[in-house]
Structures are given as structure tokens and as C-alpha cells.
Scaffold this active site. Structure first.
Site, short mmCIF file in Angstrom:
data_model
loop_
_atom_site.label_atom_id
_atom_site.label_comp_id
_atom_site.label_asym_id
_atom_site.label_seq_id
_atom_site.Cartn_x
_atom_site.Cartn_y
_atom_site.Cartn_z
N SER A 8 46.95 27.25 32.88
CA SER A 8 46.41 27.78 31.77
C SER A 8 44.47 26.80 31.66
CB SER A 8 47.23 27.07 30.28
OG SER A 8 48.62 27.83 30.15
N SER A 41 47.14 29.86 28.79
CA SER A 41 47.29 30.29 28.13
C SER A 41 46.26 30.86 27.03
CB SER A 41 48.27 29.81 26.88
OG SER A 41 47.55 28.19 27.36
N LYS A 98 39.81 25.14 22.25
CA LYS A 98 41.23 25.81 22.23
C LYS A 98 41.50 25.15 21.08
CE LYS A 98 45.07 26.79 25.30
NZ LYS A 98 45.72 26.29 26.20
#
Length: 450
Positions: free
Chosen positions: A181, A157, A79
Site C-alpha cells: 500500500s 491503499s 494517511k
């Protein structure tokens, strides 16, 4: 071309046997990362040159008979929150385009490299990780692999993390989980995701959202994959996923809050999964957890996320707010109105609330909680993009169940429980602080039963 959907164990076996090389795996992953239909909105940066160099190095060592680390030669995505030496950590934002590149790797990236992972690239995400939906106005929103024609959210997310796997650009992905997330995109995209106890994985070199709630975990295709990645990330010995009998375990199904607003698809999948687990011998006990209904009131001023994100963003937001996603900026700004007394009350409430939740589980004589990860299937992107009101209400609904276990600082695993071809639905098995290995073992037993 892309990586076929298989587990870490499968690809490790293929590499060990010589049926495939790391370079071949890496080329398939890079093709998907650069050329798939979702490529542009899945990755913020693709590390083609370093990925190929790492793959070649792993192939050379393997050919020489050198003992290799557990992820040697396997493509992994990270990420866009993790520092990599020489890379700008943008956190899915354009605000940090002119930030200095990181001068060293985060501990997470260090451990992945030491384990031999081929880091394919940096995945897209909700700006600064502040939403459970996965929309990003700067880099685009990758579409959920189910029902591409409609164009549904991937969940956030860690949106690009999930899609990097479903598109065949990575065998597994590393995300962060502050309110769901990792688990939300796993649930909505048919993957398995693990949120560990927060301090299990060091956050040094990770751009924060909420230092009180942030945790770091894997998204992958099986519980075993998640356990292996968790062992690397946490620096612990590999969790022994020895077979456990569900007949020896009791699970609490909380009837407070977590089923409110559930849709028919999720309800049917969850009930069917519970039936299967009961037939496998699991004892399922319905309980009330009144603390769950209190959390919205406890967080009424914005909670830890607003307070702690405002602390980090205050100066930059004051100078460059026009470059932020407005839906992110408005939630960060809630922290500006919080007082020291609000924050101290929040700390005290968290201790009281967590003790209450733990006592409910103990009083029921149960080993873990069981519930839908998310109460609805992935909604369409367009409607959420066009309506602030719908965006806000849907975001709160999708975050609601997962965030319970961030606030309690517990650990939780989401695994698929839908029928093949149906809309993806996640089943969450969750425990208290430090019960990570137990949750992974119970998750493996549930996975096998389903």
C-alpha cells in the site's frame, strides 16, 4: 498554486538560505490541499490552522538561529490511519464518523512533530486499507496524475498519500503497507516508496489491518527522501546513502510468478532499466523461486489479513455492515470462517516459506531481488468501479508482487523506471528481514544509474 515538485534536500536548502519561508511553503501546500482538482478526494481532513501555526513557529526558530530538526517547516501529509490528538481516525470509512477523537498522537505523529514537520492533513485511502487499487465510495477516488482525462486509479491503499505529493499539497507523505500500500501508489504515480521491515517503525496508535503484516513507510520523490523519513519514523540515525558501485552487487530476477500477466509498457520499461543497470556493472541473475507460486495456496482461506481484520472488525461489522464498502466487508468476513488450526498452519507455513525464499537468494549469491513493482500500468477507475469481477481480479494482480515481501517480513523500495511522459512504472528492489539500510543504499545506486 501548489508546491513545485522537489525533494526534501531541495526545500531544506531553500529554507536554510532564506529564499523561502516555511509559511510560504505551507500556504502553497494548503492551496493545493483545498483547491486542486483532486482536493476533495485526496484529503479527509486539512489542518490549515495548526499547519500555519507550526510553520510560523519554525520560521521564528530559524530566524533566531536555533538549530532545527530535520523536517523543520516542511509540509508532510499523513494517511487517515494515524492517531492525532483531537482528531477522529476514520481509516477512510464513514463507519467511524462518530468515534471518539484520539486522546494522543500515534508514535509516528509524535516523531514527525519532534522532527519539525508541518502536518498538512489526513489523506484519503481505501476503506480500512483493504485493497491495492485506491477506490473509495465514501470520499471519492483521486485520479492518477498521468492521463487525467481517462481517469486512472492512483493505487492503494495509500491513494491520497501519493496524490497529495503529485498535486503539490505535500513534499512527502506517510502511508502504511500491508500488501503493497506504499509501493503500489508510488509505482503507479511515478514516486518512490519504501516499505521497511514491519517492526522497524512502531505501530502504536495506528489503526490495524493485519498486525502480522502491517508496516509504515514514506512516499516521496527520491530514495534520499525516503531514507530521511525512515530515519525519523524508525527513531534511528539517518541512513548513510554513501555511493556504492553497482559493479559490486548481484541482483536476483525471479522468473516465477512475478512476470505473469505483465503488460507491454511495464515489460519494456523493466527490460530497459535492467539494460541500464547491467551497463552500470550490476550482475543480474535470473532464478526460479518456487515458493512464490505457493503463496496463493497458503493464503487460500484469507491469510493473516482476513483473520486479523475480522478480529478487529467483528462487532462493528455485525452492527453496521450497511455503512461499509461492500467490497471491503466481504473480504473481512472471510476471516469469520477461519479456524484456529488454519491460523496456526499459516504461522508455520510463513516460517517455512520465508526460510525457503531467503535460501534461494543466498544460493544465487545475490544481494537483493529486482522485479516490476506492479505488472500493469494504472487501469481506468470507471471499469473497476462498475465490475466486481474485474475489481477482484485486478486487485489480486496489482497486489501480487508487493505482498511477497510483506509475507516474508522483508523490506522493499519502489522507484520510477519509466521514460518521462510515459505511463509510470515502478522498479522494486527488495531484501530480507532487517536489510533496510542495504536496500536503501542499493536503491540510491539504482536511482543514480537510471
Amino acid at each position: 498554486m501548489s508546491l513545485p515538485p522537489n525533494t526534501l534536500d531541495y526545500w531544506r536548502g531553500e529554507l536554510h538560505s532564506g529564499r523561502v519561508s516555511s509559511r510560504e511553503l505551507t500556504e502553497l501546500a494548503l492551496q493545493a490541499a483545498l483547491n486542486s482538482s483532486e482536493a476533495q478526494s485526496t484529503f479527509i481532513a486539512v489542518h490549515a490552522a495548526t499547519a500555519r501555526a507550526t510553520a510560523d513557529a519554525m520560521d521564528t526558530l530559524r530566524a533566531a538561529g536555533v538549530p532545527l530538526a530535520p523536517l523543520a517547516g516542511i509540509p508532510i501529509s499523513i494517511k487517515d490511519l494515524f492517531d492525532e490528538n483531537g482528531q477522529v481516525t476514520r481509516a477512510g470509512s464513514i463507519v467511524r464518523n462518530d468515534a471518539a477523537p484520539a486522546s494522543r498522537d500515534s508514535i509516528v505523529v509524535e516523531r514527525l512533530r519532534q522532527a519539525g514537520a508541518v502536518i498538512i492533513g489526513r489523506t484519503n485511502m481505501t476503506e480500512f486499507a483493504y485493497s491495492g487499487l485506491g477506490l473509495n465510495p465514501h470520499y471519492g477516488t483521486p485520479r492518477n496524475p498521468w492521463d487525467r482525462e481517462t481517469g486512472r486509479i492512483p493505487g492503494g491503499s495509500s491513494s491520497g498519500a501519493a496524490i497529495s505529493i503529485t498535486e503539490g499539497a505535500a513534499v512527502a507523505a506517510i502511508g502504511t503497507d500491508t500488501g503493497g500500500s506504499v509501493r503500489i501508489p508510488s509505482a503507479l504515480c511515478g514516486l518512490t516508496g519504501f516499505k521497511p521491515t514491519a517492526r522497524r517503525v512502531p505501530d502504536t496508535g495506528v489503526l490495524p489491518l493485519s498486525t502480522s503484516l502491517d508496516s509504515i513507510g514514506p512516499l516521496a520523490r527520491s530514495v534520499s527522501c525516503c531514507a530521511q523519513l525512515d530515519a525519523v519514523l524508525s527513531g534511528t540515525s539517518r541512513t548513510d546513502l554513501r555511493p556504492v558501485s553497482l559493479a559490486n552487487h548481484r541482483f536476483a530476477i525471479p522468473r516465477t510468478l512475478v512476470f505473469d500477466g505483465i503488460d507491454a509498457t511495464v515489460s519494456a520499461a523493466f527490460e530497459a532499466a535492467c539494460g541500464t543497470l547491467s551497463k552500470a556493472g550490476a550482475r543480474l541473475v535470473e532464478i526460479e523461486v518456487p515458493e512464490f507460486a505457493e503463496l496463493a495456496h497458503i493464503n487460500r482461506h484469507g491469510g493473516f489479513i482476513a483473520a486479523e481484520s475480522w478480529t478487529w472488525h467483528a462487532d462493528m461489522l455485525g452492527q453496521r455492515e450497511a455503512e461499509y464498502d461492500p467490497r471491503v466487508a466481504v473480504r473481512i468476513r472471510r476471516g469469520a470462517a477461519m479456524r484456529a488450526s488454519d491460523y496456526i498452519t499459516l504461522l508455520n507455513d510463513r516460517r517455512r516459506w520465508s526460510a525457503g525464499v531467503q535460501q534461494r537468494l543466498a544460493d544465487a549469491g545475490c544481494d537483493a531481488f529486482l522485479m516490476p513493482t506492479v505488472p500493469v500500468i494504472a487501469p481506468p477507475i470507471a471499469a473497476l468501479r462498475d465490475s466486481d469481477e474485474l475489481y477482484t481480479s485486478t486487485n489480486l494482480l496489482i497486489l501480487r508482487n508487493p505482498t511477497l515481501f510483506n509475507f516474508v517480513d522483508g523490506c522493499a523500495l519502489s522507484l520510477p523506471c519509466h521514460k518521462p511522459g510515459d505511463a509510470p512504472v515502478g522498479l522494486m528492489v527488495a531484501g530480507m528481514h532487517g536489510q533496510d539500510e542495504q536496500i536503501l543504499m542499493l536503491g540510491a545506486a539504482i536511482e543514480a544509474a537510471l
